[in-house]
Design a protein around this motif. Structure first.
Motif, PDB file in Angstrom:
ATOM      1  N   LEU A 204     -28.213 -23.138 -57.125  1.00 45.04           N
ATOM      2  CA  LEU A 204     -28.441 -23.604 -58.493  1.00 45.04           C
ATOM      3  C   LEU A 204     -29.276 -24.883 -58.500  1.00 45.04           C
ATOM      4  N   GLU A 240     -31.568 -20.739 -61.808  1.00 47.72           N
ATOM      5  CA  GLU A 240     -31.315 -21.658 -62.904  1.00 47.72           C
ATOM      6  C   GLU A 240     -30.013 -21.308 -63.617  1.00 47.72           C
ATOM      7  N   GLY A 241     -29.621 -22.174 -64.577  1.00 47.97           N
ATOM      8  CA  GLY A 241     -28.378 -21.955 -65.303  1.00 47.97           C
ATOM      9  C   GLY A 241     -28.304 -20.605 -65.992  1.00 47.97           C
ATOM     10  N   THR A 254     -23.376 -24.325 -55.790  1.00 45.87           N
ATOM     11  CA  THR A 254     -23.692 -25.614 -56.399  1.00 45.87           C
ATOM     12  C   THR A 254     -22.624 -26.628 -56.013  1.00 45.87           C
ATOM     13  N   THR A 258     -21.544 -30.150 -60.992  1.00 49.17           N
ATOM     14  CA  THR A 258     -22.379 -29.240 -61.775  1.00 49.17           C
ATOM     15  C   THR A 258     -21.630 -27.954 -62.098  1.00 49.17           C
ATOM     16  N   ALA A 262     -20.623 -26.474 -65.785  1.00 42.71           N
ATOM     17  CA  ALA A 262     -21.143 -25.161 -66.166  1.00 42.71           C
ATOM     18  C   ALA A 262     -20.033 -24.228 -66.628  1.00 42.71           C
TER      19      ALA A 262
END
Length: 375
Positions: A204, A240-241, A254, A258, A262
């Motif tokens: 990530l 990516e997210g 990750t 983070t 998330a």
């Protein structure tokens, strides 16, 4: 457990009958610490016992209360051993205090059963920080692992319906070596827990370009890419997210800070969407009719994204498997956590992670030796 304690627990109150429990996988359950108390926990293990005769339980908490609750569930007869533990780790207790003064708690007792080899997996709805701290103290880290990680299943577009994400809060820090270890452990989890022969790993980042991100992410990218062939996974690079619920990869790696942000953002967004849908269907008589017409589809959707049915964060990197259930888990949520614990016990996940980490560590040492010789 002493002979006196064993005699106290013997009888028709639902405790383990050793003559009939041979061949069962024993799961250690912390009955206390969750928001809904031991009622929800006992109801949850009863659900599990009804569906799966191959599970036995060691239940930890105040024996007088637990005997009463267990005796009401015929399905638990001969399937549960109760370990008396009067202390309770509460949600607002500091982990450091629990480590120093928590020996009489159900959480400590629960982990001791795994440490002593009496149970294969521990399950608790209690304080996450305290559970991780006690797990590290009592079970210890696997050799070669710097920081354990919490892995969760995240609803996704993949055929399995889920992605694995780690770390989601065990430690807010992670350097490149930690992220490599997370990739190795996440791959083992996906391979054994989700039956993926060759999991796809994504790291990530704020973008998919290789020149983006912090220095440790770029270094981790190179380490994971190098380890992929030998560790039998495919590395897709940075993600990516938006890829967390997608089908680009099976495992998202990750740091704990983070990952925790998330997952909580995702849970909050899902709840908001659910509330907005309810409001929309109540807006007018026509929308209420539309709600009735869409009821079957909505129930199917609700079942798929229901967090209770994928309940359980797994602590990876320890000498023993620990499943952290949501603190607010009801009987369905507890049963889901027990199901996950049973599946991981069947696959002997801890020993497979040990072997994978040891192999990677040996490869790094061999490479370092080769570099020295070359110099």
């Amino acid at each position: 457990m002493s002979d006196a304690q064993s005699q106290t627990l013997a009888g028709p109150t639902g405790e383990v009958d050793t003559s009939s429990s041979k061949g069962r996988i024993i799961i250690s359950i912390d009955a206390m610490g969750g928001d809904r108390g031991p009622n929800a926990v006992v109801a949850g293990i009863a659900k599990s016992a009804k569906k799966n005769p191959a599970i036995g339980f060691i239940l930890h908490g105040p024996s007088s209360d637990l005997k009463r609750l267990v005796s009401r569930r015929k399905v638990l007869r001969g399937r549960v051993e109760i370990r008396d533990a009067e202390g309770v780790v509460r949600m607002d207790d500091k982990p450091s205090q629990v480590v120093r003064h928590g020996k009489d708690t159900s959480m400590w007792s629960c982990l001791e059963s795994v440490r002593n080899g009496e149970a294969t997996v521990a399950v608790s709805c209690g304080n996450t920080g305290a559970l991780m701290a006690l797990s590290m103290i009592r079970l210890r880290k696997i050799p070669g692992v710097n920081r354990p990680a919490i892995a969760v299943l995240w609803p996704s577009r993949n055929p399995s319906g889920f992605n694995v994400m780690l770390d989601v809060g065990a430690d807010v820090r992670a350097d490149e070596e930690d992220l490599l270890q997370y990739a190795l452990m996440g791959a083992s989890y996906a391979r054994n827990g989700m039956k993926l022969d060759r999991p796809r790993i994504g790291l990530l980042n704020v973008g998919t370009e290789e020149n983006k991100g912090r220095a440790e992410l770029k270094a981790a990218h190179d380490l994971i890419e190098k380890a992929a062939p030998g560790a039998q996974f495919d590395f897709v690079g940075f993600v990516e997210g938006g890829d967390i619920p997608g089908d680009v990869c099976d495992v998202i790696v990750t740091d704990g800070f983070t990952g925790n942000v998330a997952i909580k953002t995702g849970e909050g967004t899902a709840k908001l969407i659910g509330d907005l849908l309810k409001e929309a269907f109540k807006f007018s008589p026509l929308s209420r009719i539309a709600a009735l017409l869409a009821l079957t589809s909505m129930r199917r959707l609700q079942k798929r994204i229901d967090p209770r049915r994928v309940n359980g964060g797994v602590f990876l990197g320890l000498n023993g498997t620990v499943v952290k259930s949501h603190g607010s888990a009801d009987a369905t949520g507890v049963a889901a956590a027990v199901k996950l614990a049973f599946q991981l016990a069947q696959q002997d996940l801890t020993n497979k992670i040990k072997a994978r980490v040891a192999s990677a560590t040996q490869s790094e040492q061999d490479a370092a030796e080769d570099n020295k010789v070359a110099e």
